[in-house]
Design an enzyme around this catalytic site. Sequence first.
Site, short mmCIF file in Angstrom:
data_model
loop_
_atom_site.label_atom_id
_atom_site.label_comp_id
_atom_site.label_asym_id
_atom_site.label_seq_id
_atom_site.Cartn_x
_atom_site.Cartn_y
_atom_site.Cartn_z
N GLU A 125 0.83 -1.21 0.00
CA GLU A 125 0.00 0.00 0.00
C GLU A 125 0.86 1.25 0.00
O GLU A 125 1.97 1.25 0.55
CB GLU A 125 -0.93 0.07 1.22
CG GLU A 125 -2.26 -0.61 1.04
CD GLU A 125 -2.19 -2.09 1.33
OE1 GLU A 125 -3.11 -2.82 0.88
OE2 GLU A 125 -1.24 -2.53 2.00
N THR A 126 0.32 2.30 -0.61
CA THR A 126 0.85 3.65 -0.45
C THR A 126 -0.25 4.49 0.18
O THR A 126 -1.39 4.48 -0.29
CB THR A 126 1.27 4.26 -1.80
OG1 THR A 126 2.34 3.50 -2.37
CG2 THR A 126 1.74 5.70 -1.60
#
Length: 264
Positions: free
Chosen positions: A47-48
């Site tokens: 994830e970002t």
Amino acid sequence: MQQIDFYMVDAFSDTTFGGNAAAVCPLTEWMPDETLLAMARQHNQSETAFFITTDSGYELRWFTTQGEINLCGHATLAAAHVIFEYLNYPETTIHFDTRFVGPLSVTRNGDWLTLDFPAWESEPVMPLPLLLETLGITQCKEVRVARDYMVVLETQQQVEAVCPNINAMIPLGKMVCITAPGDGEYDFVSRFFCPGESVPEDPVTGSTHSMLIPYWADRLGKTQMLARQVSSRGGDLRCQLVGNRVLIAGKAATYLIGKVFLRS
């Protein structure tokens, strides 16, 4: 050319190479979704987290390499770590607004950061043959479903021994969590598999504990628990059920600080 601060943080760990890595990018304003997705794909992490500052706190969004998701625990923890450590945030609690699950908060107490997340009730379902087959098991205590499938096994050793065929899980259409009572130190343990994503097994998954905590609180007859996600990187989570909310606490360690250069 636009420059954006970039952080990579190991969430749910106080050591490098432990827990779950997330990229974090503070923004001054929202950019097009296709740009955020392209950045997440370039970062190539599970994830970002992207956030902007608002009058009431921060707006927070999470992207995998496939698209935007509705909730991510470790990237929220990583974003809060960046705000506390590098953005001169003066309070002990950060308030986030999110698109899918409403307000969230993260509170700092020493080295521990506590996520305040919604509790997800799960429903029992009949074990799908494909689910058990792809996990490489023939039986389990029960199968439940909320956002993800939850497969309950008898022992921690069984959870640790599972060697799944993750690509074959894709037709299930959901992520898969396996869990069991812990041995000794931990109340319960888990692992989390992500068919179709760039990271096949998520090392430490805060969001799935929104489902795990209510389940184990009911089974164990207690509202405060210590959990361990027994992936190869692994991580500890302090867990508490409070009404229709769950509190999930962990530590975080910065791995990398840099700049993103966006050239049109």
